[in-house]
Design a protein around this motif. Structure first.
Motif, PDB file in Angstrom:
ATOM      1  N   SER A  48     -13.941  12.041   7.117  1.00 51.38           N
ATOM      2  CA  SER A  48     -12.366  12.580   6.604  1.00 51.38           C
ATOM      3  C   SER A  48     -12.154  12.985   7.926  1.00 51.38           C
ATOM      4  N   ASP A  92       5.324   3.446  15.652  1.00 53.02           N
ATOM      5  CA  ASP A  92       4.387   2.757  14.587  1.00 53.02           C
ATOM      6  C   ASP A  92       2.732   1.851  15.608  1.00 53.02           C
ATOM      7  N   VAL A 152       2.974   9.213  18.219  1.00 51.88           N
ATOM      8  CA  VAL A 152       3.187   9.283  16.785  1.00 51.88           C
ATOM      9  C   VAL A 152       5.049   9.806  17.678  1.00 51.88           C
ATOM     10  N   GLY A 165       0.159   1.973  13.200  1.00 54.92           N
ATOM     11  CA  GLY A 165      -0.358   1.200  11.456  1.00 54.92           C
ATOM     12  C   GLY A 165      -1.183   3.068  11.006  1.00 54.92           C
ATOM     13  N   LYS A 166      -1.598   3.040   9.582  1.00 57.21           N
ATOM     14  CA  LYS A 166      -2.065   3.816   8.936  1.00 57.21           C
ATOM     15  C   LYS A 166      -3.431   4.188   9.218  1.00 57.21           C
ATOM     16  N   VAL A 167      -3.952   3.686   9.897  1.00 53.61           N
ATOM     17  CA  VAL A 167      -5.355   4.363  10.314  1.00 53.61           C
ATOM     18  C   VAL A 167      -5.524   4.888  11.607  1.00 53.61           C
ATOM     19  N   ASN A 174       2.072  12.841  10.253  1.00 52.89           N
ATOM     20  CA  ASN A 174       2.238  11.960   9.846  1.00 52.89           C
ATOM     21  C   ASN A 174       2.127  10.412   9.802  1.00 52.89           C
ATOM     22  N   GLY A 175       1.131  11.059   8.588  1.00 47.70           N
ATOM     23  CA  GLY A 175       0.588   9.773   7.349  1.00 47.70           C
ATOM     24  C   GLY A 175      -0.267   9.085   8.094  1.00 47.70           C
ATOM     25  N   ILE A 176      -0.874   9.298   8.988  1.00 44.60           N
ATOM     26  CA  ILE A 176      -2.078   8.334   9.452  1.00 44.60           C
ATOM     27  C   ILE A 176      -3.748   8.988   9.090  1.00 44.60           C
ATOM     28  N   ASP A 177      -4.371   7.782   8.958  1.00 42.72           N
ATOM     29  CA  ASP A 177      -5.893   8.120   7.907  1.00 42.72           C
ATOM     30  C   ASP A 177      -6.825   8.827   9.259  1.00 42.72           C
TER      31      ASP A 177
END
Length: 164
Positions: A152, A97, A92, A99-101, A136-139
């Protein structure tokens, strides 16, 4: 995007990876990232053998950005895995990049860790890495097996913080 799963698992490729995760989220190959893994020739051989018929690429953090980008643009599906959240925090920070998860599996007890639940033990460096990833917006989703409930990062963070 053709990265089916992005996962932290301290065992990397093992029976659950091959029998459960690759069935729940089909893949054509596995991308393993970690400087410690890439430089350990015996571990590389063991991981490739554990992957059965799947192709395995093992890369340092410096090499990973280009390989992950190729994986994302490929028509094939890949499983991206490392043995530590610190690796993903480095990716990161390097602008990669993936992905987001980020799925988190076993991170077993080590010296200096706090045990947060079944197969999840974090130290301060792990905590800081997850914070970087989350900011950084990653779940971040803690889940041992595909059928298990997801916990979570905020839930695990609260538990960690309460143990201080």
């Amino acid at each position: 995007m053709t990265i089916s799963v992005v996962r932290v698992d301290d065992r990397v490729i093992h029976g659950q990876t091959m029998t459960r995760w690759t069935k729940a989220r089909p893949v054509d190959g596995i991308l393993v990232v970690g400087d410690n893994i890439a430089h350990d020739m015996l571990r590389r051989k063991v991981l490739k053998a554990a992957a059965n018929d799947l192709k395995v690429g093992i890369y340092t953090v410096a090499e990973a950005g280009e390989k992950i980008e190729k994986g994302i643009t490929s028509k094939k599906r890949f499983f991206l895995i490392s043995d530590s959240p610190k690796t993903f925090a480095q990716l990161v920070s390097n602008g990669v990049d993936f992905g987001k998860v980020l799925n988190v599996g076993p991170m077993n007890t080590r010296p200096g860790t706090k045990v947060l639940g079944r197969t999840v033990a974090l130290d301060q460096d792990d905590y800081n890495a997850f914070e970087t990833i989350a900011k950084n917006g990653i779940d971040i989703q803690f889940q041992l097996l595909p059928d298990d409930d997801i916990k979570s990062w905020s839930t695990m963070k609260k538990k960690y913080d309460s143990m201080s």
